[in-house]
Design an enzyme around this catalytic site. Sequence first.
Site, PDB file in Angstrom:
ATOM      1  N   ASP A 147      35.145  45.189  46.904  1.00 55.99           N
ATOM      2  CA  ASP A 147      35.095  44.318  45.724  1.00 55.99           C
ATOM      3  C   ASP A 147      34.351  45.068  44.637  1.00 55.99           C
ATOM      4  OD1 ASP A 147      34.968  41.940  43.979  1.00 55.99           O
ATOM      5  OD2 ASP A 147      35.539  40.859  45.790  1.00 55.99           O
ATOM      6  N   GLU A 203      42.450  37.216  40.563  1.00 62.67           N
ATOM      7  CA  GLU A 203      41.552  37.366  39.413  1.00 62.67           C
ATOM      8  C   GLU A 203      41.608  38.755  38.770  1.00 62.67           C
ATOM      9  OE1 GLU A 203      38.132  34.155  40.574  1.00 62.67           O
ATOM     10  OE2 GLU A 203      37.904  36.135  41.460  1.00 62.67           O
ATOM     11  N   HIS A 252      39.047  43.324  40.907  1.00 61.54           N
ATOM     12  CA  HIS A 252      37.889  43.415  41.807  1.00 61.54           C
ATOM     13  C   HIS A 252      37.750  44.828  42.355  1.00 61.54           C
ATOM     14  CE1 HIS A 252      36.616  39.251  41.659  1.00 61.54           C
ATOM     15  NE2 HIS A 252      37.855  38.838  41.862  1.00 61.54           N
TER      16      HIS A 252
HETATM   17  C1  ACM Z   1      38.962  34.083  45.450  1.00 65.12           C
HETATM   18  O1  ACM Z   1      38.156  33.202  45.776  1.00 65.12           O
HETATM   19  N1  ACM Z   1      38.806  34.744  44.302  1.00 65.12           N
HETATM   20  C2  ACM Z   1      40.096  34.419  46.274  1.00 65.12           C
END
Ligand code: ACM
Length: 741
Positions: free
Chosen positions: A178, A314, A251
């Site tokens: 991440d 995201e 991420h």
């Molecule tokens: C997430 O909670 N962004 C998958």
Amino acid sequence: MLFTVQLFDSSAQKQEQCNILPTPVVYKRVKGNLYLREKIHLNKENWPKNTLNQLDSMLQKFHKITIQDTTGKPFIRLRKLTNVPKDFYSISISSFIFISYSNERALYYAMQSLVQLIKTENKIKYIPKAFVQDYPKFDWRGLHLDVSRHFFSVEEIKRYLDLMAMYKLNTFHWHLTDDQGWRIEINAYPKLTTVGAFRDSTLIGHYTANPRKYDSQRHGGFYTQQEIKEIVSYAAERYIDVVPEIEMPGHSRAALAAYPRFSCTGKQQKVPGLWGVFEDIYCTKEESFQFLSNILNEVVSLFPGKYIHIGGDEAPKSRWKSCAKCQNVMQKNRLKDAHELQSYFISRIEQFLNKKGKNLIGWDEILEGGLSPNATVMSWRGFKGGIAAAKNGHYVVMTPGTHCYFDHYQGKSNEEPLAIGGYTPLEKVYQFNPIPDELDAAQASYILGGQANLWTEYITSYDQLEYMAYPRAIALSQALWCQNKPNYEKFCQVLYDVHYEKLDSLKVNYSKSSQRASITSKVNEKGISLILDSPDTSDIFCTSLRTKLSGEEIKLNLKAGEELMITRPKKHVTEQEIEFISKNSALGSTIHLTRHHALGAKVNYITKPNPQYHYAPSLLIDGQKGVRPWRGHEWIGFDTCKIIIEIKLPEKKKIKEIVFSFLESNGSWIYLPKQIQVSNQMKRRKKIRSTTNINSELVRLKIKKRLKTINIEINTFSSIPQGLPGAGRVPWTFLDEIVFH
Ligand code: ACM
Ligand code: ZN
């Protein structure tokens, strides 16, 4: 040899209390007990090697029982079955133990159940004679762990897996990369771990804190490929599949800190110590695909399971929109927008994985711009994405935030350690059903199961991880294993009476938040009444009321379910603290109450709050201010620029002052309003006071008038100004309690 077994109808059966969790399909108690010695004989030759080793260590660990080989009549006998449901087993406890099983995995489940059935009283070990028949409802019974935001050691991961195995959870989703840390050694790119696995500093407290403070301490770590193999094989011994997640295209800041050339701008940036979503993501140029393929090539060789999770959530598209290389990829491939570019990106990765014999799974954003042909969808933004995917014939794992986010609070936020927000108590998890009503049987067959996620921004130690995971992971296992789960109260009885002792013996730091007394308030004509709800209905509460100003303390005993009346003050507003101490469970609860003239008033929302934050209409006049950090439902939330509320006091009263309590949390796009105006609603509306001087969460308006019906108008920014979080959108306004002095 083929045996047939009679399958009992679980729904027709009246179940007696059974100590096994998750609750088996059938548990039939018969008279008597089977007593156990310190040594149990079995014929080792008949046992698969791994299950025998596992049984040996579990019996030692939980019951100090050893197993011994015999060629005579064994105490535990086995037989293999065919033509039974997947992962089926049965256990018959009579004058010996007879286990029937369909495969090794099922035998392992039988052993977990058997170990849970053993009781010890006055140092005597026995199993109540019974018959158990069991098999799981869903194939995917998952628990996720984010090791990027905070790193957990190999030993801690093994303990996490042990607990999962105890409750028959079978899929470990390992979130290995991440923004805040890359945790898996990749030989082709050593800087991913030498640079990407460490950050200089981490945010202290909540993301929404203003100003933000950092700890200036290096944090990080990673797993060598040798350690990854060790964990994968440790999991396999417990029949747990490991699904690694390598996040892309978003991420990815930790990877880009190590190799900035795979971003759109090429700019060198550090591994961040702040949470959230970052603009810099992988560029879609050819070199990035080469980079990611080389990484995935090493990943697939380390993880024998079917699935590789590639994230996909995201990913802001701003960099792609202003990158010549990305624009070029769009043109060449006739992609009409950035969503289609993301879809192209994921499809390229899918082709690579499929060639390696693996299936791609990703968060539900991979639906945007078109789902790649064989992808499996993990639905986290509610059930919606999962429903769309299943209707399109794609496999789905349901993990909606409403039921499955274990980083959410599980009790009142003022009584819990700091968490991200949200509210997912044990009972909510228990009610989780991965199959929404919208799906017909054929579509529902695409739902592989469900999973809970543990994001660790606010989970800084392994102890706290266990606190957030347990007992909710056991409720999850009920939701995913049981064909017909017993009701929540029955589950709690077994959990509290039997399993907490087991978890205590393993020194698991589980949470007891679900046993806390909860206090509900009801508005009535005299004021409000508080009703105590205890998981134990015979509970007695020793209640003490303290008045803040005078310090006067009143003590009284109250039974669970009894009401405590809180009347409106005769004259002045009083602040009180009421403490409820449970006599039985030692867990109490405290509430802070403001007794004021509008307790029990009627609230008419001329402007409707957003339904998501419209918990109870009386919230504004129930004497309790919203808690911080906010979880959501203790506040009334609006997403309009003009808010009109009418409050009808129970009787005409001279009001000196009205005090509004707002929430300011700009990171979540929640802003203070710009203007408040109060009018007296008689035959005609008459403005009596207004203010634009709003610079704190408490706003006081001097009134000095006799009032009965009051009209309140609140105005906000028409849109959030540029440069502030959420710029361009209508701000959220969160309000709780309007105190009338
Ligand atoms: C997430 O909670 N962004 C998958
Ligand atoms: Zn680019």
